[in-house]
Scaffold this active site. Sequence first.
Site, PDB file in Angstrom:
ATOM      1  N   ALA A  54       0.831  -1.209   0.000  1.00  0.00           N
ATOM      2  CA  ALA A  54       0.000   0.000   0.000  1.00  0.00           C
ATOM      3  C   ALA A  54       0.865   1.260   0.000  1.00  0.00           C
ATOM      4  O   ALA A  54       0.704   2.154  -0.840  1.00  0.00           O
ATOM      5  CB  ALA A  54      -0.932  -0.013   1.202  1.00  0.00           C
ATOM      6  N   ASP A  80      10.438  -6.208  -3.098  1.00  0.00           N
ATOM      7  CA  ASP A  80       9.363  -6.796  -2.299  1.00  0.00           C
ATOM      8  C   ASP A  80       9.295  -8.270  -2.683  1.00  0.00           C
ATOM      9  O   ASP A  80       9.269  -8.591  -3.865  1.00  0.00           O
ATOM     10  CB  ASP A  80       8.022  -6.111  -2.593  1.00  0.00           C
ATOM     11  CG  ASP A  80       6.961  -6.413  -1.532  1.00  0.00           C
ATOM     12  OD1 ASP A  80       6.777  -7.612  -1.220  1.00  0.00           O
ATOM     13  OD2 ASP A  80       6.325  -5.480  -1.036  1.00  0.00           O
ATOM     14  N   ARG A  91      -6.576  -1.123  -1.977  1.00  0.00           N
ATOM     15  CA  ARG A  91      -5.777   0.028  -1.541  1.00  0.00           C
ATOM     16  C   ARG A  91      -4.418   0.126  -2.226  1.00  0.00           C
ATOM     17  O   ARG A  91      -3.698   1.093  -2.017  1.00  0.00           O
ATOM     18  CB  ARG A  91      -5.581  -0.022  -0.019  1.00  0.00           C
ATOM     19  CG  ARG A  91      -4.781  -1.231   0.426  1.00  0.00           C
ATOM     20  CD  ARG A  91      -4.892  -1.495   1.916  1.00  0.00           C
ATOM     21  NE  ARG A  91      -4.078  -2.631   2.308  1.00  0.00           N
ATOM     22  CZ  ARG A  91      -4.419  -3.903   2.120  1.00  0.00           C
ATOM     23  NH1 ARG A  91      -5.546  -4.204   1.516  1.00  0.00           N
ATOM     24  NH2 ARG A  91      -3.623  -4.883   2.524  1.00  0.00           N
ATOM     25  N   LYS A 104       4.752  -8.207  -6.761  1.00  0.00           N
ATOM     26  CA  LYS A 104       4.323  -6.833  -6.496  1.00  0.00           C
ATOM     27  C   LYS A 104       5.291  -5.805  -7.072  1.00  0.00           C
ATOM     28  O   LYS A 104       4.882  -4.835  -7.715  1.00  0.00           O
ATOM     29  CB  LYS A 104       4.187  -6.608  -4.978  1.00  0.00           C
ATOM     30  CG  LYS A 104       2.948  -7.202  -4.372  1.00  0.00           C
ATOM     31  CD  LYS A 104       2.810  -6.809  -2.909  1.00  0.00           C
ATOM     32  CE  LYS A 104       1.488  -7.289  -2.333  1.00  0.00           C
ATOM     33  NZ  LYS A 104       1.294  -6.892  -0.932  1.00  0.00           N
ATOM     34  N   ASP A 152       5.749  -3.365   6.492  1.00  0.00           N
ATOM     35  CA  ASP A 152       4.584  -3.636   7.334  1.00  0.00           C
ATOM     36  C   ASP A 152       4.949  -4.402   8.600  1.00  0.00           C
ATOM     37  O   ASP A 152       4.091  -4.958   9.245  1.00  0.00           O
ATOM     38  CB  ASP A 152       3.531  -4.417   6.546  1.00  0.00           C
ATOM     39  CG  ASP A 152       4.054  -5.770   6.070  1.00  0.00           C
ATOM     40  OD1 ASP A 152       5.239  -6.070   6.319  1.00  0.00           O
ATOM     41  OD2 ASP A 152       3.270  -6.528   5.458  1.00  0.00           O
ATOM     42  N   ASN A 153       6.256  -4.458   8.942  1.00  0.00           N
ATOM     43  CA  ASN A 153       6.621  -5.137  10.193  1.00  0.00           C
ATOM     44  C   ASN A 153       7.843  -4.478  10.821  1.00  0.00           C
ATOM     45  O   ASN A 153       8.696  -3.925  10.122  1.00  0.00           O
ATOM     46  CB  ASN A 153       6.852  -6.628   9.964  1.00  0.00           C
ATOM     47  CG  ASN A 153       8.111  -6.918   9.172  1.00  0.00           C
ATOM     48  OD1 ASN A 153       9.187  -7.064   9.747  1.00  0.00           O
ATOM     49  ND2 ASN A 153       8.003  -6.958   7.847  1.00  0.00           N
ATOM     50  N   CYS A 208      -4.533 -18.228  30.084  1.00  0.00           N
ATOM     51  CA  CYS A 208      -5.585 -19.057  30.691  1.00  0.00           C
ATOM     52  C   CYS A 208      -6.969 -18.649  30.183  1.00  0.00           C
ATOM     53  O   CYS A 208      -7.861 -19.489  30.051  1.00  0.00           O
ATOM     54  CB  CYS A 208      -5.527 -18.985  32.214  1.00  0.00           C
ATOM     55  SG  CYS A 208      -5.947 -17.373  32.904  1.00  0.00           S
TER      56      CYS A 208
END
Length: 631
Positions: A54, A80, A91, A104, A152-153, A208
């Site tokens: 994006a 990429d 987008r 991409k 994106d990370n 838990c």
Amino acid sequence: FFYFDSVESLPVEPLDPIDFKPLNSRYDAQISVFGSKLQKNLEDAKVFIVGSGALGCEFLKNVALMGVSCGSQGKLTITDDDVIEKSNLSRQFLFRDWNIGQAKSTVAASAAVSINPQLKIEALQNRVGPETECVFNDDFWENLTVVINALDNVNARLYVDQRCLYFQKPLLESGTLGAKCNTQMVIPHLTENYGASRDPTEKQAPMCTVHSFPHNIDHCLTWARSEFEGLLEKTPAEVNAYLSNPSEYATAMRNAADAQAKDSLERILQCLEQEKCETFQDCVTWARLRFEDYFVNRVKQLTFTFPEDATTSTGAPFWSAPKRFPRPLQFSTTDPSHLQFIMAASILRAETFGIPVPDWVKNTKMLAKAVEKVIVPDFQPKEGVNIETDEKATSLSTGSVDDAAVINELLFKLERCRNNLPSGFRMKPIQFEKDDDTNYHMDLIAGLANMRARNYSIPEVDKLKAKFIAGRIIPAIATSTAMATGLVCLELYKVLDGAHKVEDYRNTFSNLALPLFSMAVPVPPKVMKHRDMSWTVWDRWILRGNPTVRELIQWLKDKGLNAYSISYGSCLLFNNMFPRHKERLDKKVVDVAREIAKEDLPPYRSHLDVVVACEDDEDNDINIPQISVYY
């Protein structure tokens, strides 16, 4: 009203009026504001855009229109490793339907060239990381003008940040999250680097709660995603790791000798022995017994351990809000959701074992007939079962003194089991893929989550909503992406002008949903001082001439620094506490590194980077920059 300007983006140096004269080019409007000198800098820039999603698509569109890397000296590299998926099209505007499945970066580069045929662009499909330093080598980084992150990370951002820090290249950072966006300018010697500050970690539901006490559908979907990955990806991968090298795997498990090693071996044994599938009927049996285990037996055990009238140590009701008291399900072949779960689970189980899927599985009556053949054993709750109730617990495994003995017994059983497998047998791990509606991944996850929700009287969700939550999808808004990239490109003018001070740069945080627009001058880097020297995280000291360890220590001694330890990566090259290390003093630093690291240095490198621990004359530790030793 909302007022915004970016006067500080204009060139710092006074320009001659002739510099704004139109050149009869597509950039005349831009030249009339910024001048032809800055336009030339834009055109000759060597730019690296990391990511082509994006943000990457918007950046490519912007730089093509601005004329960046469109001159004879310019070059834009974009990389990429991802391919285009259908969900990207909402987008990522340089992609179309017919591009689905294509790389991409390649498609985006072609689209950018159609916007501006003068763009000098190279599209790569490499992930940027330590494993691709032979592609993105020293020469590549040293020749860059600026780096633009479109990632994106966080891990990838931190790696690129370290590379830009090392090679002293400007990094223009941005990110979006729904209606929010932020930009951060990382400018050599003027600002702190991206990794200097971290966002707080996201708050996650206690272990838990997810495993035994869910009280909303998000908890059920988190559990479902975890079970999917455990059953279909993690366990088959563990099986393959064991089968590829049984003796090495056994040694690793014996060395670990902990609860995790025991759990891993138990999963492998269960998969290859008790739950081994050879026919599709075996897969249906496995799916039916899984249903019974998940939604009947575990609930019966939980309510046996904590009955409806149970109380806590303080006398309060155990099953008080937000806890919900669960009820076991009654399996029925007349319930479509039960059969849908069996179908998805058995198909995916068959895939991991390489078993062909018969056509009859999609026939409700024939599937029901296959399920009715399964003998489901009666369940008796056990006394003394430990169920985690501590919200601070991060693991459900508990170790014991007998782990080593149990591990040896499990390894013995596994070896016996392995001898009965066909030669070359391997499983096929399945990675979760939310965007393929034909792979049954979301069918299984939605089934797992909704059956669990039914146990706890939590409202169920359809597959689309389940995909939204389990796929961890945050709605991407094209407006935030366009805003972030637009703000970064205003900063790009400043970087390529080259004369702006730190006060001229802007970091931005915006939330279009509020609306909030916050702009601030970037934080300068922390300055360290010693005697008449000062340095920041941006500095790297260079020592040429292929020095010995002694010469490196003396070079630092001349600066008033007493070196006591030298390391290269994870290898300790020298420490004055070890008498044997004194033999290394008259060896070349590079030779000691080769000897200790037991590996050849990369052929694309002409130096190695060492970290030296130093003290001043008063024995105070001094943090000095990394030292590049050229050989």
